[in-house]
Design a protein around this motif. Structure first.
Motif, PDB file in Angstrom:
ATOM      1  N   ALA A 102       0.212  -1.108  -0.329  1.00  0.00           N
ATOM      2  CA  ALA A 102      -0.017   0.176  -0.243  1.00  0.00           C
ATOM      3  C   ALA A 102       0.984   1.220   0.095  1.00  0.00           C
ATOM      4  O   ALA A 102       0.506   2.276  -0.812  1.00  0.00           O
ATOM      5  CB  ALA A 102      -0.760   0.107   1.067  1.00  0.00           C
ATOM      6  N   LEU A 103       1.811   1.284   0.941  1.00  0.00           N
ATOM      7  CA  LEU A 103       2.316   2.143   0.854  1.00  0.00           C
ATOM      8  C   LEU A 103       3.595   2.845   0.023  1.00  0.00           C
ATOM      9  O   LEU A 103       4.341   3.601  -0.482  1.00  0.00           O
ATOM     10  CB  LEU A 103       3.427   2.287   1.974  1.00  0.00           C
ATOM     11  N   SER A 104       3.560   1.356  -1.162  1.00  0.00           N
ATOM     12  CA  SER A 104       4.277   1.792  -2.798  1.00  0.00           C
ATOM     13  C   SER A 104       3.125   2.244  -3.645  1.00  0.00           C
ATOM     14  O   SER A 104       4.110   1.701  -4.572  1.00  0.00           O
ATOM     15  CB  SER A 104       5.021   0.857  -2.790  1.00  0.00           C
ATOM     16  N   GLY A 105       2.154   1.930  -3.837  1.00  0.00           N
ATOM     17  CA  GLY A 105       1.333   2.629  -4.588  1.00  0.00           C
ATOM     18  C   GLY A 105       0.457   1.418  -5.169  1.00  0.00           C
ATOM     19  O   GLY A 105      -0.053   1.553  -6.212  1.00  0.00           O
ATOM     20  N   CYS A 106       0.402   0.169  -4.707  1.00  0.00           N
ATOM     21  CA  CYS A 106      -0.128  -0.884  -4.878  1.00  0.00           C
ATOM     22  C   CYS A 106      -1.697  -0.668  -4.148  1.00  0.00           C
ATOM     23  O   CYS A 106      -1.857  -0.807  -2.993  1.00  0.00           O
ATOM     24  CB  CYS A 106       0.392  -1.781  -4.397  1.00  0.00           C
ATOM     25  N   THR A 107      -2.089  -1.187  -5.504  1.00  0.00           N
ATOM     26  CA  THR A 107      -4.119  -1.257  -4.545  1.00  0.00           C
ATOM     27  C   THR A 107      -5.091  -1.905  -4.931  1.00  0.00           C
ATOM     28  O   THR A 107      -5.587  -2.993  -4.297  1.00  0.00           O
ATOM     29  CB  THR A 107      -4.924  -0.185  -5.412  1.00  0.00           C
ATOM     30  N   LEU A 317       6.404  -0.312  -6.619  1.00  0.00           N
ATOM     31  CA  LEU A 317       6.797   1.243  -7.750  1.00  0.00           C
ATOM     32  C   LEU A 317       8.697   0.598  -7.853  1.00  0.00           C
ATOM     33  O   LEU A 317       8.997   1.290  -9.078  1.00  0.00           O
ATOM     34  CB  LEU A 317       6.767   2.807  -7.117  1.00  0.00           C
ATOM     35  N   ALA A 318       8.862   0.217  -6.404  1.00  0.00           N
ATOM     36  CA  ALA A 318      11.083  -0.126  -7.441  1.00  0.00           C
ATOM     37  C   ALA A 318      11.053  -1.463  -8.102  1.00  0.00           C
ATOM     38  O   ALA A 318      11.584  -1.666  -8.755  1.00  0.00           O
ATOM     39  CB  ALA A 318      11.330  -0.820  -5.871  1.00  0.00           C
ATOM     40  N   GLU A 319       9.754  -2.514  -8.256  1.00  0.00           N
ATOM     41  CA  GLU A 319      10.239  -3.153  -9.181  1.00  0.00           C
ATOM     42  C   GLU A 319       9.485  -2.428 -10.834  1.00  0.00           C
ATOM     43  O   GLU A 319      10.064  -3.403 -11.437  1.00  0.00           O
ATOM     44  CB  GLU A 319       8.565  -4.491  -9.253  1.00  0.00           C
ATOM     45  N   ALA A 320       8.440  -1.599 -10.597  1.00  0.00           N
ATOM     46  CA  ALA A 320       9.085  -1.208 -12.283  1.00  0.00           C
ATOM     47  C   ALA A 320       9.673  -0.489 -12.779  1.00  0.00           C
ATOM     48  O   ALA A 320      10.568  -0.505 -14.014  1.00  0.00           O
ATOM     49  CB  ALA A 320       7.158  -0.116 -11.816  1.00  0.00           C
ATOM     50  N   ARG A 321      10.247   0.093 -11.761  1.00  0.00           N
ATOM     51  CA  ARG A 321      11.693   0.424 -11.839  1.00  0.00           C
ATOM     52  C   ARG A 321      12.991  -0.131 -12.521  1.00  0.00           C
ATOM     53  O   ARG A 321      13.733  -0.586 -12.988  1.00  0.00           O
ATOM     54  CB  ARG A 321      12.898   1.840 -10.754  1.00  0.00           C
ATOM     55  N   GLN A 322      12.715  -1.351 -11.429  1.00  0.00           N
ATOM     56  CA  GLN A 322      13.688  -2.555 -12.225  1.00  0.00           C
ATOM     57  C   GLN A 322      13.586  -2.652 -13.441  1.00  0.00           C
ATOM     58  O   GLN A 322      13.892  -4.428 -14.187  1.00  0.00           O
ATOM     59  CB  GLN A 322      13.863  -3.320 -10.590  1.00  0.00           C
ATOM     60  N   ALA A 323      12.369  -3.042 -13.460  1.00  0.00           N
ATOM     61  CA  ALA A 323      11.907  -4.019 -14.801  1.00  0.00           C
ATOM     62  C   ALA A 323      12.398  -2.791 -15.823  1.00  0.00           C
ATOM     63  O   ALA A 323      12.690  -3.942 -16.832  1.00  0.00           O
ATOM     64  CB  ALA A 323      10.582  -4.056 -14.647  1.00  0.00           C
ATOM     65  N   MET A 324      11.847  -1.182 -16.009  1.00  0.00           N
ATOM     66  CA  MET A 324      13.247  -0.890 -16.635  1.00  0.00           C
ATOM     67  C   MET A 324      14.321  -1.099 -17.125  1.00  0.00           C
ATOM     68  O   MET A 324      14.554  -0.433 -18.372  1.00  0.00           O
ATOM     69  CB  MET A 324      12.230   0.309 -16.637  1.00  0.00           C
ATOM     70  N   LEU A 325      14.932  -0.942 -15.605  1.00  0.00           N
ATOM     71  CA  LEU A 325      16.547  -1.188 -16.146  1.00  0.00           C
ATOM     72  C   LEU A 325      17.397  -2.428 -16.531  1.00  0.00           C
ATOM     73  O   LEU A 325      18.015  -2.534 -17.188  1.00  0.00           O
ATOM     74  CB  LEU A 325      16.937  -0.506 -14.606  1.00  0.00           C
ATOM     75  N   CYS A 404      13.630   8.075 -10.585  1.00  0.00           N
ATOM     76  CA  CYS A 404      14.187   8.708  -9.507  1.00  0.00           C
ATOM     77  C   CYS A 404      14.239   7.439  -8.274  1.00  0.00           C
ATOM     78  O   CYS A 404      13.991   6.431  -8.259  1.00  0.00           O
ATOM     79  CB  CYS A 404      13.781   9.766  -8.966  1.00  0.00           C
ATOM     80  N   ALA A 405      14.699   7.613  -7.279  1.00  0.00           N
ATOM     81  CA  ALA A 405      14.745   6.218  -6.044  1.00  0.00           C
ATOM     82  C   ALA A 405      13.627   6.203  -5.628  1.00  0.00           C
ATOM     83  O   ALA A 405      12.664   7.400  -5.604  1.00  0.00           O
ATOM     84  CB  ALA A 405      15.798   6.979  -4.967  1.00  0.00           C
ATOM     85  N   PRO A 406      12.716   4.926  -5.321  1.00  0.00           N
ATOM     86  CA  PRO A 406      11.147   4.843  -4.912  1.00  0.00           C
ATOM     87  C   PRO A 406      11.387   5.640  -4.708  1.00  0.00           C
ATOM     88  O   PRO A 406      11.599   4.696  -3.256  1.00  0.00           O
ATOM     89  CB  PRO A 406      11.522   3.140  -5.621  1.00  0.00           C
ATOM     90  N   GLN A 407      10.090   6.021  -4.376  1.00  0.00           N
ATOM     91  CA  GLN A 407       9.796   6.694  -2.799  1.00  0.00           C
ATOM     92  C   GLN A 407       8.256   6.057  -2.331  1.00  0.00           C
ATOM     93  O   GLN A 407       8.007   5.475  -2.701  1.00  0.00           O
ATOM     94  CB  GLN A 407       8.884   8.172  -2.774  1.00  0.00           C
ATOM     95  N   ARG A 408       8.269   5.941  -1.509  1.00  0.00           N
ATOM     96  CA  ARG A 408       6.849   5.755  -0.934  1.00  0.00           C
ATOM     97  C   ARG A 408       5.805   6.848  -1.167  1.00  0.00           C
ATOM     98  O   ARG A 408       6.424   7.968  -1.017  1.00  0.00           O
ATOM     99  CB  ARG A 408       7.172   5.328   0.378  1.00  0.00           C
ATOM    100  N   VAL A 409       3.883   6.378  -0.851  1.00  0.00           N
ATOM    101  CA  VAL A 409       2.988   7.522  -1.667  1.00  0.00           C
ATOM    102  C   VAL A 409       2.622   8.341  -0.481  1.00  0.00           C
ATOM    103  O   VAL A 409       3.278   7.270   1.188  1.00  0.00           O
ATOM    104  CB  VAL A 409       2.467   6.591  -2.478  1.00  0.00           C
ATOM    105  N   ILE A 419      -6.215   4.641   2.246  1.00  0.00           N
ATOM    106  CA  ILE A 419      -5.653   3.630   2.974  1.00  0.00           C
ATOM    107  C   ILE A 419      -4.076   4.617   3.373  1.00  0.00           C
ATOM    108  O   ILE A 419      -4.233   3.932   4.721  1.00  0.00           O
ATOM    109  CB  ILE A 419      -5.380   2.334   1.625  1.00  0.00           C
ATOM    110  N   VAL A 420      -4.289   4.736   2.167  1.00  0.00           N
ATOM    111  CA  VAL A 420      -2.610   6.008   3.292  1.00  0.00           C
ATOM    112  C   VAL A 420      -3.022   7.241   2.921  1.00  0.00           C
ATOM    113  O   VAL A 420      -3.573   7.523   2.025  1.00  0.00           O
ATOM    114  CB  VAL A 420      -1.239   5.743   2.248  1.00  0.00           C
ATOM    115  N   GLU A 421      -3.040   8.075   3.911  1.00  0.00           N
ATOM    116  CA  GLU A 421      -3.288   9.594   4.421  1.00  0.00           C
ATOM    117  C   GLU A 421      -2.182  10.166   5.045  1.00  0.00           C
ATOM    118  O   GLU A 421      -1.207   9.559   5.807  1.00  0.00           O
ATOM    119  CB  GLU A 421      -4.245  10.216   4.743  1.00  0.00           C
TER     120      GLU A 421
END
Ligand code: ZN
Length: 450
Positions: A102-107, A317-325, A404-409, A419-421
């Protein structure tokens, strides 16, 4: 990620009862609402969709004896530890994994639970997910081919096939919701060719089709597995799947690294989906999946963080970056011997995000999620762009969140529910969860039993 791939500066959405009614410029939306979320300065994307995970493995991240092993040795080291899990461990680890997601943008998250020691049930996971509030595709996994019958897992963690099928029926009838906006769907998911019999694969496929639920398993993850399938069953991985009725638009496979060009075509024609898990494939030295072949052939392609014992993170979100790299590294290696016009192109940030959203929805067979458009579920996340990590990258905010380095949402909304505010998970006390989770992990790895 709508059909026109619009990127709307100054955009907004109007949401009612969990679904999106309008997407457009904020000043063109209705003037008032019961609740207004002002996300000025943020980027908003459709919620990310995770297509492969084993939540329980958050209890066994970075286990020393399994740190430097390939898949089969890694599994053999971890099976006895996993055999000590209790229903409480399934509950806790589900919450930990979903909190991180959830903190990485997954729903929406798919999970593959395939061992049920000491009275554990898929119900424990579903109950825990209900508290966190993410959508789940809960996969009723199974293992039935123990080492005494030529399988990889020890006999102590495999189950009787009649009991597996009976429990599958019970779960579908109790939990599966086929309607748009469903928060829980059930998937049938024998673990892998080397841990179940062909008969269980066939029976599971027949059952899934009787009820209209989807099918999921691991396929062609490593060279060892490819060899196992050829030696034990006399087939290449995809031909084996065809022989047990596991080819079709209701099937998706995790990894599919060692897949030939003909097998890619079979996936494309039949509608089989693939959960690409780049971090896990690198972590276990499994290989590089033919992502470019999949995209070129039009294979449904989503992203998965995979189980946390082989990543060891649930940051999508880090996994999306990993996939691109990783796709770029592959393109560089592949293209080194080719002329410039024949060399594969570099995967873009937008393509990586598309895999994590629309692609994932296609793979899971869900037309109600994956984009921000009228009629879709109100599932989205937002990240504040005004932060150190993106400084100097705001000429292209969409690319910034991948490059850029993957952030928390900062915000995560599922079916219109926060879910996250402001960066905080609303449903559980995180420090308390982490403490209990660490206690459980110590007990499992130290082997002190229940
Ligand atoms: Zn897996």
């Amino acid at each position: 990620m709508d059909d026109q791939r619009r990127e709307i500066a100054g955009g907004g959405m109007f949401i009612r009862d969990g679904f999106i009614e309008q997407v457009g410029l904020s000043n063109e939306l209705p003037d008032s609402a019961d609740k207004v979320l002002d996300l000025d300065g943020h980027i908003i994307l459709p919620g990310l969709i995770n297509t492969h995970h084993h939540f329980y493995q958050t209890l066994t991240r970075a286990v020393p004896a399994a740190q430097n092993a390939n898949l089969f040795n890694w599994l053999k080291t971890l099976y006895p530890i996993w055999a000590r899990m209790t229903p409480e461990d399934i509950y806790l680890s589900t919450q930990t994994a979903l909190a991180e997601l959830a903190l990485s943008g997954c729903t929406t998250a798919s999970d593959h639970l395939y061992l049920f020691p000491n009275g554990s049930k898929l119900d424990d996971e579903i109950a825990a997910a209900g508290v966190i509030g993410l959508r789940i595709q809960a996969s009723r996994g199974s293992m039935s081919l123990g080492d005494s019958k030529g399988g990889l897992p020890p006999d102590s963690v495999v189950d009787d096939e009649d009991a597996i099928l009976a429990d599958s029926v019970r779960l579908i009838e109790r939990y599966h919701d086929a309607r748009p906006g469903a928060m829980v769907q059930i998937v049938l998911a024998p673990c892998s060719p080397f841990s179940v019999t062909g008969e269980l694969m066939k029976q599971s496929a027949a059952l899934a089709r009787q009820y209209g639920v989807h099918l999921h398993t691991h396929l062609a993850e490593t060279k060892d597995e490819e060899q196992f399938t050829i030696e034990k069953f006399g087939y290449r991985p995809v031909a084996y799947m065809e022989s047990v009725d596991w080819i079709g638009p209701d099937v998706w496979f995790a990894h599919s690294v060692h897949i030939s060009r003909e097998e890619v075509e079979t996936f494309a024609h039949s509608g089989c989906g693939v959960a690409h898990c780049p971090s896990s494939n690198m972590r276990l030295a499994s290989g590089i999946a033919p992502v470019w072949e999949y995209l070129r052939a039009g294979v449904k392609l989503g992203l998965g963080v995979d189980g946390s014992a082989s990543n060891d993170s649930s940051h999508l979100l880090a996994e999306a970056r990993q996939a691109m790299l990783l796709a770029r590294l592959w393109a560089g290696l592949e293209g080194a011997s080719l002329s410039t016009q024949d060399a594969p192109p570099l995967l873009t940030a937008r393509q990586a995000l598309e895999m994590a959203t629309r692609g994932g929805a296609d793979v899971l067979g869900r037309s109600d999620i994956g984009s921000l458009a009228a009629g879709k579920c109100a599932d989205f996340f937002a990240i504040n762009l005004n932060r150190l990590d993106y400084a100097g990258a705001l000429h292209d905010p969409l690319a910034a969140i991948v490059f850029c380095a993957p952030q928390r949402v900062d915000f995560n909304v599922v079916h219109g529910r926060l879910i996250v505010e402001n960066g905080q998970l609303l449903s559980v006390d995180l420090p308390h969860l982490v403490e209990k989770h660490n206690q459980a992990a110590r007990r499992l790895v130290n082997g002190s039993g229940r």
